[in-house]
Design an enzyme around this catalytic site. Structure first.
Site, mmCIF file in Angstrom:
data_model
loop_
_atom_site.group_PDB
_atom_site.id
_atom_site.type_symbol
_atom_site.label_atom_id
_atom_site.label_comp_id
_atom_site.label_asym_id
_atom_site.label_seq_id
_atom_site.Cartn_x
_atom_site.Cartn_y
_atom_site.Cartn_z
ATOM 1 N N GLU A 47 -19.177 20.436 25.127
ATOM 2 C CA GLU A 47 -20.017 20.927 24.161
ATOM 3 C C GLU A 47 -21.062 20.259 23.639
ATOM 4 O OE1 GLU A 47 -16.840 20.701 20.815
ATOM 5 O OE2 GLU A 47 -15.851 22.456 20.872
ATOM 6 N N GLU A 58 -14.080 28.910 30.678
ATOM 7 C CA GLU A 58 -13.828 29.577 31.563
ATOM 8 C C GLU A 58 -15.646 30.113 32.371
ATOM 9 O OE1 GLU A 58 -13.040 30.184 28.052
ATOM 10 O OE2 GLU A 58 -11.776 31.505 28.015
ATOM 11 N N CYS A 92 -16.994 35.216 27.762
ATOM 12 C CA CYS A 92 -16.315 34.777 28.858
ATOM 13 C C CYS A 92 -15.782 35.570 29.199
ATOM 14 C CB CYS A 92 -15.104 33.604 28.581
ATOM 15 S SG CYS A 92 -16.105 31.831 28.160
HETATM 16 N N1 THU Z 1 -13.483 27.968 23.870
HETATM 17 C C1 THU Z 1 -13.297 27.971 25.269
HETATM 18 O O1 THU Z 1 -14.164 27.461 26.159
HETATM 19 N N2 THU Z 1 -13.167 29.508 25.721
HETATM 20 C C2 THU Z 1 -12.864 30.522 24.777
HETATM 21 O O2 THU Z 1 -12.169 31.403 25.947
HETATM 22 C C3 THU Z 1 -12.984 30.705 23.080
HETATM 23 C C4 THU Z 1 -13.395 29.178 22.556
HETATM 24 C C5 THU Z 1 -14.346 26.623 23.008
HETATM 25 C C6 THU Z 1 -15.350 26.818 22.939
HETATM 26 C C7 THU Z 1 -15.675 25.574 21.641
HETATM 27 O O3 THU Z 1 -15.921 24.853 22.662
HETATM 28 C C8 THU Z 1 -14.463 25.611 21.190
HETATM 29 O O4 THU Z 1 -13.523 26.163 21.687
HETATM 30 C C9 THU Z 1 -14.271 26.391 19.689
HETATM 31 O O5 THU Z 1 -14.419 27.202 19.673
#
Ligand code: THU
Length: 129
Positions: A47, A58, A92
């Site tokens: 993030e 992903e 993703c």
């Molecule tokens: N997130 C992922 O890493 N992959 C996904 O397929 C869905 C969401 C992450 C993005 C963000 O850092 C956190 O999960 C909350 O949405």
């Protein structure tokens, strides 16, 4: 390539989740994928203080696939903070399609789902010609 050991893939996704950088959502995600040549590659969400710039696990996985030699993903497991498979978000799915194609198996209950079923009628390189 031999049969996919989903339990090994999930364990690798859990290990990747442990190093996730998710201080804003507090929703750590790990992803692990097997390439056709047998490589096991992982990714975690990363993030950013500029919230919209965060990278999903992903996307980092696909980046690591490319950076470690490229090739085709055949199976992917994604795990969030709660038990069980986490389904990839829409963006993703599109990113995974580029390096896995519609046959790529995505971990799910009760059984893995081909990416083509999760992203039907998709946009791809064929549309650019
Ligand atoms: N997130 C992922 O890493 N992959 C996904 O397929 C869905 C969401 C992450 C993005 C963000 O850092 C956190 O999960 C909350 O949405």
């Amino acid at each position: 390539m031999t049969a996919i050991d989903w339990s090994v893939l999930r364990t690798a996704a859990e290990a990747a989740r442990e190093v996730a950088y998710a201080p804003y959502s507090k929703f750590p995600v790990g992803a692990a994928g097997w390439c056709a040549d047998g490589r096991l590659v992982t990714g975690c969400n990363v993030e950013n203080a500029s919230y919209g710039l965060g990278l999903c696990a992903e996307c980092v996985l696909v980046g690591n696939v490319v950076a470690s030699g490229g090739g085709t993903l055949v199976a992917v497991a994604v795990i969030g903070p709660r038990p069980g498979a986490l389904m990839p978000c829409g963006r993703c799915r599109q990113v995974l399609l580029e390096n896995g194609g519609p046959q790529l198996l995505i971990d799910a209950e009760p059984s893995p789902i081909p990416l083509g079923d999760l992203l039907p009628h998709s946009f791809g390189a064929q549309d650019l010609t």
